[in-house]
Write a protein that holds these residues in place. Sequence first.
Motif, mmCIF file in Angstrom:
data_model
loop_
_atom_site.group_PDB
_atom_site.id
_atom_site.type_symbol
_atom_site.label_atom_id
_atom_site.label_comp_id
_atom_site.label_asym_id
_atom_site.label_seq_id
_atom_site.Cartn_x
_atom_site.Cartn_y
_atom_site.Cartn_z
ATOM 1 N N ILE A 105 0.842 -1.205 0.000
ATOM 2 C CA ILE A 105 0.000 0.000 0.000
ATOM 3 C C ILE A 105 0.871 1.247 0.000
ATOM 4 N N GLY A 106 1.933 1.228 0.790
ATOM 5 C CA GLY A 106 2.839 2.379 0.848
ATOM 6 C C GLY A 106 3.580 2.625 -0.445
ATOM 7 N N SER A 107 3.727 1.585 -1.273
ATOM 8 C CA SER A 107 4.451 1.738 -2.536
ATOM 9 C C SER A 107 3.594 2.350 -3.645
ATOM 10 N N LEU A 108 2.285 2.388 -3.447
ATOM 11 C CA LEU A 108 1.393 2.933 -4.471
ATOM 12 C C LEU A 108 1.503 4.451 -4.509
ATOM 13 N N PRO A 109 1.420 5.055 -5.684
ATOM 14 C CA PRO A 109 1.439 6.524 -5.766
ATOM 15 C C PRO A 109 0.352 7.117 -4.880
ATOM 16 N N VAL A 110 0.642 8.256 -4.279
ATOM 17 C CA VAL A 110 -0.290 8.837 -3.314
ATOM 18 C C VAL A 110 -1.620 9.216 -3.951
ATOM 19 N N ASP A 111 -1.628 9.426 -5.261
ATOM 20 C CA ASP A 111 -2.875 9.783 -5.934
ATOM 21 C C ASP A 111 -3.550 8.581 -6.593
ATOM 22 N N PHE A 112 -3.023 7.394 -6.348
ATOM 23 C CA PHE A 112 -3.636 6.189 -6.916
ATOM 24 C C PHE A 112 -4.806 5.782 -6.024
ATOM 25 N N PRO A 113 -6.019 5.658 -6.590
ATOM 26 C CA PRO A 113 -7.207 5.397 -5.766
ATOM 27 C C PRO A 113 -7.236 3.964 -5.218
ATOM 28 N N ILE A 114 -7.451 3.849 -3.922
ATOM 29 C CA ILE A 114 -7.650 2.544 -3.305
ATOM 30 C C ILE A 114 -8.836 2.611 -2.357
ATOM 31 N N ALA A 115 -9.458 1.460 -2.135
ATOM 32 C CA ALA A 115 -10.641 1.384 -1.287
ATOM 33 C C ALA A 115 -10.661 0.050 -0.569
ATOM 34 N N ILE A 116 -11.603 -0.082 0.350
ATOM 35 C CA ILE A 116 -11.850 -1.349 1.040
ATOM 36 C C ILE A 116 -13.297 -1.744 0.801
ATOM 37 N N ALA A 117 -13.521 -3.017 0.479
ATOM 38 C CA ALA A 117 -14.867 -3.572 0.349
ATOM 39 C C ALA A 117 -14.892 -4.863 1.158
ATOM 40 N N SER A 118 -15.558 -4.850 2.289
ATOM 41 C CA SER A 118 -15.407 -5.944 3.250
ATOM 42 C C SER A 118 -16.735 -6.414 3.815
ATOM 43 N N PRO A 136 -6.872 6.881 6.571
ATOM 44 C CA PRO A 136 -7.057 7.996 5.638
ATOM 45 C C PRO A 136 -6.576 7.715 4.214
ATOM 46 N N ARG A 137 -5.767 6.676 4.029
ATOM 47 C CA ARG A 137 -5.264 6.393 2.685
ATOM 48 C C ARG A 137 -6.361 5.861 1.763
ATOM 49 N N PHE A 138 -7.436 5.319 2.315
ATOM 50 C CA PHE A 138 -8.491 4.735 1.507
ATOM 51 C C PHE A 138 -9.561 5.771 1.169
ATOM 52 N N SER A 139 -9.867 5.877 -0.114
ATOM 53 C CA SER A 139 -10.854 6.872 -0.554
ATOM 54 C C SER A 139 -12.245 6.541 -0.052
ATOM 55 N N THR A 140 -12.558 5.280 0.061
ATOM 56 C CA THR A 140 -13.855 4.854 0.588
ATOM 57 C C THR A 140 -13.708 3.487 1.229
ATOM 58 N N ILE A 141 -14.555 3.221 2.212
ATOM 59 C CA ILE A 141 -14.584 1.930 2.888
ATOM 60 C C ILE A 141 -16.042 1.487 2.958
ATOM 61 N N VAL A 142 -16.335 0.353 2.335
ATOM 62 C CA VAL A 142 -17.683 -0.208 2.365
ATOM 63 C C VAL A 142 -17.649 -1.468 3.204
ATOM 64 N N THR A 143 -18.577 -1.578 4.145
ATOM 65 C CA THR A 143 -18.589 -2.682 5.097
ATOM 66 C C THR A 143 -19.944 -3.379 5.104
ATOM 67 N N ALA A 144 -20.037 -4.432 5.904
ATOM 68 C CA ALA A 144 -21.310 -5.128 6.068
ATOM 69 C C ALA A 144 -22.370 -4.208 6.648
ATOM 70 N N SER A 145 -21.934 -3.164 7.338
ATOM 71 C CA SER A 145 -22.873 -2.213 7.921
ATOM 72 C C SER A 145 -23.544 -1.342 6.872
ATOM 73 N N ASP A 146 -23.002 -1.326 5.660
ATOM 74 C CA ASP A 146 -23.484 -0.416 4.621
ATOM 75 C C ASP A 146 -24.387 -1.066 3.583
ATOM 76 N N VAL A 147 -24.467 -2.387 3.579
ATOM 77 C CA VAL A 147 -25.207 -3.080 2.515
ATOM 78 C C VAL A 147 -26.247 -4.024 3.103
ATOM 79 N N ALA A 148 -27.294 -4.247 2.323
ATOM 80 C CA ALA A 148 -28.341 -5.174 2.755
ATOM 81 C C ALA A 148 -27.936 -6.616 2.518
ATOM 82 N N ARG A 149 -27.112 -6.831 1.487
ATOM 83 C CA ARG A 149 -26.668 -8.181 1.155
ATOM 84 C C ARG A 149 -25.153 -8.179 1.012
#
Length: 232
Positions: A105-118, A136-149
């Motif tokens: 993750i640290g090797s990725l360019p600072v402007d390269f978009p990354i996210a979590i989907a868990s 803060p490095r992740f542009s968005t984080i989607v979790t089980a709390s955010d989805v119905a399925r």
Amino acid sequence: MIEAIIFDFDGVIVDSEPLHYRAFLATAQQAGVEIDFGYDEYLRKYVGYDDREGFHEMIASVQPATVGSPAFASTIVSLCEKKKDVFASIVAQGFETIPGVIEFIGSLPVDFPIAIASGATREDIDLILGHLGIGPRFSTIVTASDVARSKPDPMTYRMALGNLKKQTGLALDSSRVLAIEDTPAGIESALGAGLRTLGLTTTTDGANLGRAGRVIGGFKNLSLELLQEWYG
């Protein structure tokens, strides 16, 4: 060309499946629910489920007659709430990240978009990312709390991709976004959302990840340049 990466969390960023296994059993025991199985069985039957579906399947396997009853639904909700505190107490005792992931993750360019989907809960993810200091490095984080399925349904990855587009302002095509996953359910979720897939054998063997575009053992020697060669 890969223009963004979406990471699963458990088994991809942090070696948390042993922690979740302990938390599932401890929570059930505290609540007087009779479920008991070894870690190998957990990996074989329940890994990749969120807490709701995990407890649902575990209890259904030992008390099938209760499935669908109001008491069953109430028990699931109660167990999920209790597990948050149990999991937090286990995490406080220490945990391990997947080797090489923080460096990758640290090797990725600072402007390269990354996210979590868990399939993990928001509380569990925020707890661990707080310890690691990389939230803060992740542009968005989607979790089980955010989805119905949750996974294997593609909703988690579809939401993560949509959020990435909004956060970055980039017209990201799903075929140029890579999902890094460690379970068959996660691979199916990402494929259902139209993403490219990279499977990690951190939780299961490569035979179970056969639907992934490519399967590797871990993050050692992995780089964005190498990913571009594979998926370009």
